[in-house]
Design a protein around this motif. Structure first.
Motif: not given
Length: 660
Positions: A147-173
């Motif tokens: 809905d935002l209509g942006v060109e690019s998206i950055a994802i930065c979740l807490l402690f993703s450097y230790l456990e990246p599963a949530h970031e990877r799931a959002i990026a994939e979707r």
């Protein structure tokens, strides 16, 4: 045949090396689309070499697209996906002030508008998942991003450097649902601790990547049409990567242009000196300085650009707004100031005759005789002394000065700014500049070299024959390189050779693409005493002895801070890995006899007009001269006042030293 092209603020430089000789060319930079200036410079350099596009084996490119977009805030419209409650991380940043007593110092405008931030209902802690991320939440985040209509998206979740599963799931979707939208995940860009730095770097990566993708796509298509190879792009770390790879990782090439100059300075410091030099790159809009030790430029793992943090490996270059096009002006208190505003490529300094009316450093150098009246600069620009004098006269009238006093003031203030920059990378970091040679390059650098050397107590100057295009030459010599890092946080009881080797192996596996699988590994281990906030880097092999790492850290701590603590516990914080394939090492040769013209003209030194010898063209090896003299090299001008003498070595480098 090797081709290197570097885009500067005023000129785009091209170098062709055929194994023996350098052929160089300059073309005006085209700010609206840098690829046009790049191809103009390429055609001119190939014509100079008597070659065709099909003869070129490799094409390396240094650019300022990302730097300019970040400074001018004209990157892609970007969204940020963050853990719920942490979407304002860019504003919160760090609470330390850049200037202690400036309580209301302005902060940079965030690259992501508040309305373009999405909070994800999930939470990961240091010990694992606290709040799971389910499919419903993934769909909600993707729908809100669409809905935002942006060109690019950055994802930065807490402690993703230790456990990246949530970031990877959002990026994939997001990549599934939003066709054509670039996605940068912090666990891919910078899998390290420190939330703000990780978020800032990831946002910059997302902000610049679409812009670089379009630019490098245009350049690649145009190069292919002319029969040139695909360009390899200089990264901030001092190595090159394929254009397609660089286009998807915008944060990695922010210092693409300065990195080429630093690599070129390192090459010539090895060839014409003892490997130790202070690089001093003065172009049309800015001046970049760096320290070269044993032929290698110093590097850093973090840098601020216009107040924004980028925590990635890059050459340690300090930049100030002092270039040949920097404009002299009178401030509200009546003082003469120079820069950071520049005349740039269009209209350029007044003496270019392209409509510029404000006095610049180049105009002042022309008025003082360091540049010749009627001389033609590289790129075919003829200098107009009357236009330069008229521009300086207007400023001199405002200041209540004579023309020459105003011109000398402009040059002196520009020199002071550049001396200050060199002190930042030397004296302020415990480096004595007197033990180094000064290596000026860029179109304007050699004109100011002796004044800066005298101020810093430097006795030797190395001015390469290709000093005006040294950044482009550095591109030819660049290694192929890929970098990565991760936070491991290993305390002393877990710091074993096996565990460290396991972490290095995982990093190597993550880089096992792009043809560098068997490349040489450079590993840096960042350690600290338990309880410290920051770490120091120590180099080592892929399976180091922990005791040797601890000793190396203690020695570095003592060198940096003057002491070590034998009773403190040492912990390993980060592991950095670079896979490196050495590049070619072009060795320029001095020109043959017969191409050098000698002349004389008046130039102003220490407030007096003196007759200076002018040596115009490429000086052959063995050429000698004493100041006052001016070397008018093909793309730069070296000015030597009385008290300096020079000789030319086999590589064509002018080696100047103070007369005892």
């Amino acid at each position: 045949m090797l081709l290197g092209v570097d885009v500067g603020g005023t000129f785009t430089d091209a170098v062709v090396f055929d194994g023996e000789r350098l052929y160089t060319a300059k073309a005006p930079t085209t700010p609206d689309d840098q690829s046009r200036g790049v191809l103009d410079a390429v055609e001119a350099a190939l014509a100079e070499a008597g070659a065709e596009a099909g003869d070129v084996e490799s094409f390396a490119h240094g650019m300022t697209v990302g730097t300019n977009a970040l400074l001018e805030q004209r990157g892609a419209r970007t969204a940020l996906v963050a853990t719920r409650g942490f979407a304002d991380l860019l504003e919160i940043a760090r609470q330390n002030r850049p200037r202690l007593y400036h309580l209301c110092a302005p902060t940079p405008i965030p690259l992501v508008a508040p309305a373009d931030r999405i909070e994800a209902r999930e939470r990961v802690g240091p010990d694992g998942v606290i709040e799971a991320l389910d499919d419903t939440e993934l769909d909600r985040v993707a729908a809100e991003a669409a809905d935002l209509g942006v060109e690019s998206i950055a994802i930065c979740l807490l402690f993703s450097y230790l456990e990246p599963a949530h970031e990877r799931a959002i990026a994939e979707r997001l990549r599934e649902r939003l066709d054509g939208v670039h996605v940068s995940a912090s666990s891919e860009v910078l899998p390290q601790f420190r939330e703000y730095e990780r978020c800032s770097t990831t946002v910059i990566d997302a902000y610049l990547s679409p812009l670089l993708d379009r630019y490098l796509g245009r350049l690649g298509e145009a190069a292919a049409e002319r029969g040139l190879p695909e360009p390899a792009v200089m990264l901030s770390s001092g190595g090159v990567a394929p254009a397609g790879e660089a286009a998807k990782a915008g944060a990695w090439s922010v210092l693409s242009g300065p990195a080429g100059g630093a690599v070129g300075a390192g090459l010539l410091a090895r060839i014409s000196g003892d490997g130790n030099a202070l690089g001093f790159d003065m172009g049309g809009t800015s001046c970049d300085v760096c320290v070269i030790e044993s032929g290698r430029v110093r590097k850093t793992d973090s840098r601020e650009l216009d107040g924004r943090v980028i925590q990635l490996p890059m050459v340690d270059v300090h930049t100030v707004g002092a270039g040949g096009g920097s404009i002299g002006w009178r401030d509200s208190g009546g003082a003469l100031r120079v820069g950071p505003r520049s005349a740039g490529a269009d209209p350029g300094p007044a003496c270019y005759g392209r409509g510029g009316e404000e006095p610049t450093v180049t105009d002042a150098n022309l008025a003082l005789g360091y540049l010749g009246s009627g001389s033609e600069l590289a790129g075919g620009i003829a200098l107009n002394t009357d236009a330069a004098n008229a521009a300086i006269d207007r400023l001199a009238h405002e200041l209540g000065l004579e023309r020459l006093a105003a011109a000398e003031g402009i040059v002196r203030i520009a020199n002071t700014e550049m001396v200050r920059a060199l002190r930042v990378v030397t004296v302020e970091r415990g480096v004595d500049p007197r033990g180094f040679a000064l290596m000026p390059f860029g179109g304007a650098g050699p004109m100011h070299a002796t004044a800066i050397a005298e101020e810093l107590g430097i006795e030797r100057i190395l001015c390469p024959r290709a000093s005006g295009v040294l950044s482009a030459l550095g591109l030819l010599a660049s290694e192929r390189r890929r970098d990565t890092a991760r936070t491991v946080m290993l305390r002393a009881d877990a710091l074993t050779a096996e565990r460290v080797a396991e972490e290095v192996g995982a990093l190597r596996e993550s880089l096992a693409t792009g043809g560098l699988e068997d490349a040489q590994a450079e590993v840096t281990y960042e350690l600290r005493y338990s309880g410290q906030s920051f770490e120091l880097g120590v180099t080592g092999g892929e399976r180091p002895d922990p005791a040797e790492l601890a000793e190396g850290f203690a020695a570095e701590h003592e060198r940096r801070y003057g002491y070590r603590d034998p009773d403190a516990e040492v912990e390993l914080v980060n592991v950095r890995l670079a896979l490196v394939e050495p590049g070619p090492e072009p060795r320029p040769r001095a020109a043959a006899d017969g191409g050098l013209e000698r002349d004389r003209r008046r130039a102003r030194f220490a407030g007096e007009w003196l007759e200076a010898e002018v040596l115009r063209g490429e000086p052959p090896a063995g050429t000698e001269a004493e100041g006052p003299c001016v070397f008018e090299l093909p793309e730069a001008t070296l000015v030597l006042p009385p008290g300096w003498r020079a000789s030319v070595d086999e590589a064509g480098t002018v080696r100047a030293e103070r007369v005892p």
